[in-house]
Design a protein around this motif. Structure first.
Motif, PDB file in Angstrom:
ATOM      1  N   LEU A 176      52.892  41.767  42.019  1.00 29.83           N
ATOM      2  CA  LEU A 176      51.603  41.379  42.463  1.00 29.83           C
ATOM      3  C   LEU A 176      52.009  40.484  43.980  1.00 29.83           C
ATOM      4  CD1 LEU A 176      49.903  40.305  39.516  1.00 29.83           C
ATOM      5  CD2 LEU A 176      49.035  41.930  41.040  1.00 29.83           C
ATOM      6  N   TRP A 227      38.306  49.909  39.269  1.00 28.61           N
ATOM      7  CA  TRP A 227      39.626  49.339  38.591  1.00 28.61           C
ATOM      8  C   TRP A 227      39.982  50.408  37.467  1.00 28.61           C
ATOM      9  CZ3 TRP A 227      38.439  48.425  33.010  1.00 28.61           C
ATOM     10  CH2 TRP A 227      39.771  47.339  32.514  1.00 28.61           C
ATOM     11  N   THR A 237      45.165  42.238  40.470  1.00 26.34           N
ATOM     12  CA  THR A 237      44.451  41.128  40.503  1.00 26.34           C
ATOM     13  C   THR A 237      43.261  41.168  41.733  1.00 26.34           C
ATOM     14  OG1 THR A 237      46.052  40.568  42.367  1.00 26.34           O
ATOM     15  CG2 THR A 237      46.384  39.443  40.306  1.00 26.34           C
ATOM     16  N   THR A 238      42.542  40.197  41.904  1.00 26.85           N
ATOM     17  CA  THR A 238      41.524  40.145  43.073  1.00 26.85           C
ATOM     18  C   THR A 238      41.675  38.702  43.753  1.00 26.85           C
ATOM     19  OG1 THR A 238      39.606  40.688  43.926  1.00 26.85           O
ATOM     20  CG2 THR A 238      39.494  39.666  41.790  1.00 26.85           C
ATOM     21  N   SER A 239      41.203  38.608  44.850  1.00 27.50           N
ATOM     22  CA  SER A 239      41.390  37.386  45.463  1.00 27.50           C
ATOM     23  C   SER A 239      40.037  36.361  45.121  1.00 27.50           C
ATOM     24  CB  SER A 239      41.540  37.408  46.924  1.00 27.50           C
ATOM     25  OG  SER A 239      40.318  37.859  47.623  1.00 27.50           O
ATOM     26  N   ASP A 283      30.525  38.891  33.699  1.00 27.78           N
ATOM     27  CA  ASP A 283      30.919  39.934  32.197  1.00 27.78           C
ATOM     28  C   ASP A 283      31.177  41.147  32.378  1.00 27.78           C
ATOM     29  OD1 ASP A 283      30.558  37.732  30.794  1.00 27.78           O
ATOM     30  OD2 ASP A 283      28.761  38.038  30.056  1.00 27.78           O
ATOM     31  N   ALA A 284      30.627  41.684  33.681  1.00 25.67           N
ATOM     32  CA  ALA A 284      30.914  43.412  34.059  1.00 25.67           C
ATOM     33  C   ALA A 284      32.198  43.508  34.561  1.00 25.67           C
ATOM     34  CB  ALA A 284      29.776  43.621  34.853  1.00 25.67           C
ATOM     35  N   LEU A 285      32.843  42.232  34.820  1.00 24.04           N
ATOM     36  CA  LEU A 285      34.324  42.549  35.712  1.00 24.04           C
ATOM     37  C   LEU A 285      35.258  42.414  34.435  1.00 24.04           C
ATOM     38  CD1 LEU A 285      33.471  40.263  38.713  1.00 24.04           C
ATOM     39  CD2 LEU A 285      33.866  42.811  38.672  1.00 24.04           C
ATOM     40  N   PRO A 286      36.066  43.063  34.592  1.00 21.65           N
ATOM     41  CA  PRO A 286      37.397  43.044  33.741  1.00 21.65           C
ATOM     42  C   PRO A 286      38.118  41.815  33.673  1.00 21.65           C
ATOM     43  CG  PRO A 286      37.999  44.946  35.258  1.00 21.65           C
ATOM     44  CD  PRO A 286      36.530  44.316  35.589  1.00 21.65           C
ATOM     45  N   PHE A 335      26.990  38.563  46.440  1.00 20.70           N
ATOM     46  CA  PHE A 335      26.137  39.850  46.924  1.00 20.70           C
ATOM     47  C   PHE A 335      25.114  40.084  45.764  1.00 20.70           C
ATOM     48  CE2 PHE A 335      25.775  44.471  46.472  1.00 20.70           C
ATOM     49  CZ  PHE A 335      25.591  44.601  47.853  1.00 20.70           C
ATOM     50  N   SER A 373      37.314  37.321  46.861  1.00 17.16           N
ATOM     51  CA  SER A 373      36.304  38.611  46.647  1.00 17.16           C
ATOM     52  C   SER A 373      35.477  38.422  45.297  1.00 17.16           C
ATOM     53  CB  SER A 373      37.531  39.749  46.302  1.00 17.16           C
ATOM     54  OG  SER A 373      38.273  39.934  47.361  1.00 17.16           O
ATOM     55  N   VAL A 399      48.133  45.932  41.636  1.00 13.33           N
ATOM     56  CA  VAL A 399      47.055  46.432  42.550  1.00 13.33           C
ATOM     57  C   VAL A 399      46.163  45.086  42.834  1.00 13.33           C
ATOM     58  CG1 VAL A 399      44.902  47.917  42.552  1.00 13.33           C
ATOM     59  CG2 VAL A 399      46.674  48.628  41.221  1.00 13.33           C
ATOM     60  N   ARG A 400      46.092  44.882  44.178  1.00 15.61           N
ATOM     61  CA  ARG A 400      45.335  43.827  44.566  1.00 15.61           C
ATOM     62  C   ARG A 400      43.929  44.302  45.246  1.00 15.61           C
ATOM     63  NH1 ARG A 400      49.431  39.738  46.924  1.00 15.61           N
ATOM     64  NH2 ARG A 400      47.487  39.196  48.222  1.00 15.61           N
ATOM     65  N   LEU A 401      42.728  43.827  44.657  1.00 17.54           N
ATOM     66  CA  LEU A 401      41.683  44.404  44.964  1.00 17.54           C
ATOM     67  C   LEU A 401      41.070  43.353  46.109  1.00 17.54           C
ATOM     68  CD1 LEU A 401      39.888  45.457  41.627  1.00 17.54           C
ATOM     69  CD2 LEU A 401      41.202  46.943  43.619  1.00 17.54           C
ATOM     70  N   GLU A 402      40.560  43.864  47.323  1.00 20.24           N
ATOM     71  CA  GLU A 402      39.696  42.888  48.224  1.00 20.24           C
ATOM     72  C   GLU A 402      38.301  43.370  48.454  1.00 20.24           C
ATOM     73  OE1 GLU A 402      40.479  40.045  49.656  1.00 20.24           O
ATOM     74  OE2 GLU A 402      42.484  39.725  48.644  1.00 20.24           O
ATOM     75  N   LEU A 403      37.552  42.473  48.421  1.00 20.34           N
ATOM     76  CA  LEU A 403      36.122  42.999  48.646  1.00 20.34           C
ATOM     77  C   LEU A 403      35.533  42.732  49.937  1.00 20.34           C
ATOM     78  CD1 LEU A 403      34.594  44.393  46.056  1.00 20.34           C
ATOM     79  CD2 LEU A 403      33.077  42.691  46.914  1.00 20.34           C
ATOM     80  N   ARG A 441      32.697  36.807  46.699  1.00 16.54           N
ATOM     81  CA  ARG A 441      32.027  37.866  47.437  1.00 16.54           C
ATOM     82  C   ARG A 441      30.959  38.769  46.326  1.00 16.54           C
ATOM     83  NH1 ARG A 441      35.842  39.009  51.411  1.00 16.54           N
ATOM     84  NH2 ARG A 441      35.228  37.754  53.358  1.00 16.54           N
ATOM     85  N   ILE A 442      31.660  39.205  45.398  1.00 19.70           N
ATOM     86  CA  ILE A 442      30.973  40.070  44.384  1.00 19.70           C
ATOM     87  C   ILE A 442      29.570  39.214  43.846  1.00 19.70           C
ATOM     88  CG2 ILE A 442      31.240  40.944  41.917  1.00 19.70           C
ATOM     89  CD1 ILE A 442      34.068  41.484  42.756  1.00 19.70           C
ATOM     90  N   VAL A 478      33.395  47.481  41.013  1.00 16.90           N
ATOM     91  CA  VAL A 478      34.748  46.892  40.994  1.00 16.90           C
ATOM     92  C   VAL A 478      35.351  47.700  39.488  1.00 16.90           C
ATOM     93  CG1 VAL A 478      36.359  45.063  40.544  1.00 16.90           C
ATOM     94  CG2 VAL A 478      34.619  44.885  42.119  1.00 16.90           C
ATOM     95  N   LYS A 479      34.473  47.647  38.593  1.00 20.49           N
ATOM     96  CA  LYS A 479      35.037  47.962  37.418  1.00 20.49           C
ATOM     97  C   LYS A 479      35.126  49.844  37.430  1.00 20.49           C
ATOM     98  CE  LYS A 479      34.410  47.284  32.228  1.00 20.49           C
ATOM     99  NZ  LYS A 479      33.765  46.349  31.483  1.00 20.49           N
ATOM    100  N   ASP A 487      31.611  46.526  50.307  1.00 21.97           N
ATOM    101  CA  ASP A 487      30.710  45.405  49.706  1.00 21.97           C
ATOM    102  C   ASP A 487      29.751  46.096  48.668  1.00 21.97           C
ATOM    103  OD1 ASP A 487      30.593  42.904  49.881  1.00 21.97           O
ATOM    104  OD2 ASP A 487      29.710  42.691  52.051  1.00 21.97           O
TER     105      ASP A 487
END
Lengths: 178, 203
Positions: free
Chosen positions: B14, B166, A98-100, A157-160, A110, A103, B190-194, A106-107, B162-163, B158
């Motif tokens: 999670l 991942w 997962t991501t928040s 789209d580039a993110l899964p 950016f 985040s 997995v927890r991703l923080e950016l 932010r992606i 991510v991909k 930053d």
């Protein structure tokens, strides 16, 4: 809201335990020594007051309304204490990612900020929806908005992501006001 | 260990589950709402204008209770005890921190092997921080002793891809972790923080 619900649940459990404990104590005390004054709380006075207070009195109606309101508030809080994380696809068997929402924002932010002619941008994101507000001085909304829309779409789209969020892009440009 | 079992374990790793807390809060909220609405309905006279003018603690009801004093007392004491026990259980359940189980890799008598939660965390976190684009990693064991799982929190720089990260996590970090622990399955969340780890100050 999740933390609030956790603390609330803790306090509600404690309140339930205290109420139950006091009831047991008072009933046992009154049973064992009838005629003695109450042990900890002055429940005979409450009994007398409630015995003379009619259902349609203002005090009773206000209390009932407040109780119903508090109940509704608790229900709403429990309902909104969901997880808000954004699920990504599993890269392998037995691995969840997962991501928040922050985040994800932010992606996208950016990429949007590094686009040409964008002066500033704010992004809010959830698993369902991404909102972008960008300001520019050099282009009109009609020129920049489709480009940003495409850029955000490509980035997402580039993110899964498990679920494709809806995208809305709003461009604020002083050129449109002239 | 089946595939779906692994997946549900990694998904439930999670984040800490708040289901119990949410259910308790909902139930108490629902009870308060229903009692409040019922009292309002009675007070508004919808159950009869005569009923609305009667006292809340009706002498008729009190008389009835006094006639069955023994049953009423026993029932009330049992109810009070149940509230006490349930309330305390909820209270301590909510206060309890999330478990960090040790991994029992081999439970054969005579050659048991257990890796403590702290040892796994430190080793895998150090490994995960080597991945390109990862600025900080935190690893902890979650779940219970019979069904342990890992929770990996990764803070990415930053602008990092991510991909790629991942895709790489499983093939590098988690594969090495599985190999060094000698297990085939290690459910992992997995927890991703950016970009939250380092802030650049305006100069």
């Amino acid at each position: 809201m999740r933390v609030v619900v956790r603390i609330l649940s803790c306090l509600l459990g404690l309140a339930l335990a205290v109420a139950g404990g006091l009831a047991v104590l008072e009933i046992a005390w009154a049973w064992a020594r009838p005629g003695d004054p109450a042990l900890l709380i002055d429940w005979p006075r409450w009994r007398d007051e409630l015995g003379s207070l009619p259902w349609n009195s203002t005090a009773m109606r206000v209390t009932a309304g407040v109780l119903a309101g508090v109940g509704l508030l608790l229900l709403l809080m429990a309902a909104t204490a969901r997880r808000k994380e954004v699920r990504l696809n599993d890269p392998a068997e037995g691995v969840s990612v997962t991501t928040s929402p922050r985040s994800l924002a932010r992606i996208v932010g950016f990429q949007v900020r590094s686009a040409d002619n964008v002066r500033a941008a704010s992004v809010t994101a959830s698993a369902r929806k991404i909102r972008v507000r960008a300001t520019t001085r050099l282009e009109t909304e009609a020129q920049l908005q489709p480009r940003l829309m495409e850029l955000v779409q490509e980035t997402v789209d580039a993110l899964p992501l498990v679920r494709r969020p809806k995208i809305s892009v709003v461009v604020d440009s002083p050129r449109d006001r002239r | 260990m089946t595939r779906s079992d692994d997946e549900s374990r990694s998904a439930s790793a999670l984040a800490r589950s708040y289901r119990g807390e949410r259910v308790l809060t909902s139930v108490i909220g629902l009870v308060a709402l229903l009692v409040g609405v019922a009292a309002l309905v009675v007070g508004a006279g919808w159950l009869g204008t005569y009923r609305a003018a009667r006292p809340v603690l009706d002498p008729m009801a009190v008389d009835w209770l006094v006639r069955q004093a023994l049953t009423a007392r026993i029932a009330a004491i049992l109810l009070g005890l149940a509230m006490l026990v349930l309330g305390l259980m909820w209270f301590f359940r909510s206060l309890r921190p999330e478990a960090r189980p040790d991994l029992a890799l081999d439970s054969t008598i005579g050659k048991g092997l257990t890796v403590t939660a702290g040892a796994i965390s430190a080793a895998i976190a150090a490994d995960a921080e080597q991945v390109d684009g990862v600025s900080r990693a935190r690893v902890r064991a979650v779940g219970d002793r019979e069904h342990p799982a890992l929770r990996l929190s990764l803070w990415l720089r930053d602008g990092s891809d991510v991909k790629t990260i991942w895709r790489e996590i499983d093939s590098t970090v988690l594969r090495r972790a599985r190999e060094s622990l000698g297990v085939e399955h290690l459910p992992t969340a997995v927890r991703l923080e950016l970009g939250a780890a380092e802030r650049q100050r305006v100069r």
